[in-house]
Design a protein around this motif. Structure first.
Motif: not given
Length: 211
Positions: A52-62, A92-98, A100-102, A107-114
């Motif tokens: 979750e921390r990495e997801a939060e960091i990514i959401a904050a930076l985006v 999924n955690a990253i999508q939720l963090a994004l 939560k921010r906005d 909706a606008g960013v592609r989040v996917d597996t390698v």
């Protein structure tokens, strides 16, 4: 040599002085000393890890990256931003963090597996390493080191890696040593680039990235 600032200029976008926007083309945020940055127990199997921390960091930076841009400019930037992790649960955690921010970020960013990102490229790519634990276990998916080669080569102008360097470089299970040798080389190269002014290393201490 292909800088993100050049892409912004070519598209008539003047971004703010955010952590990502004004940085060199390779950036690493190390969560090794972030007590809240450990991965969640993979109780559903090794493929189900999340952080979750990495997801939060990514959401904050985006969010920071597109702050102050017009709706049209935001859409352009988000369309050329990809986020990769090896785990669906982390995505999924990253999508939720994004969201939560906005909700527009999610909706606008592609989040996917390698694996699903293979063959695709984005101007800006964030990579969430996810694994961070006291046993320094990187897991089955990271042990197949070619996945990381795919992930870091998706970025055309800006690569941002978020993860626990200690977990990925410390000695651990013998079965992971071959992959860990590759990760040690990866971080050594980031160190070299940092010394040359082509990369930046920051630390997450629980309050987001700190330079």
């Amino acid at each position: 040599e292909r800088r993100l600032t050049g892409w912004f200029t070519a598209n008539g976008i003047r971004p703010g002085a955010g952590f990502v926007a004004d940085g060199p083309p390779v950036q690493f945020i190390d969560t090794s000393n972030d007590v809240g940055g450990k991965d969640r127990d993979a109780s559903l199997g090794d493929d189900s890890r999340s952080n979750e921390r990495e997801a939060e960091i990514i959401a904050a930076l985006v969010s920071e990256l597109v702050d102050g841009l017009s709706p049209a400019e935001r859409a352009i930037v988000l369309s050329q931003l990809g986020i990769i992790s090896p785990y669906r649960r982390q995505n999924n955690a990253i999508q939720l963090a994004l969201a939560k921010r906005d909700p527009q970020l999610s909706a606008g960013v592609r989040v996917d597996t390698v694996d699903r990102f293979q063959g695709g490229e984005k101007e800006i790519v964030f990579v969430s390493l996810t694994n961070s634990n006291a046993h320094a276990t990187i897991g089955r998916l990271h042990a197949e080191w070619r996945r990381m080669n795919v992930a870091i080569s998706r970025a055309k102008r800006m690569l941002v890696i978020i993860g626990d360097r200690r977990t990925f470089t410390a000695a651990s299970d013998e079965a992971e040593e071959s992959a860990k040798a590759r990760y040690r080389r990866l971080f050594a190269e980031i160190d070299r680039l940092c010394a040359a002014g082509e990369a930046r290393i920051a630390a997450s201490q629980g309050m987001g990235p700190v330079t």
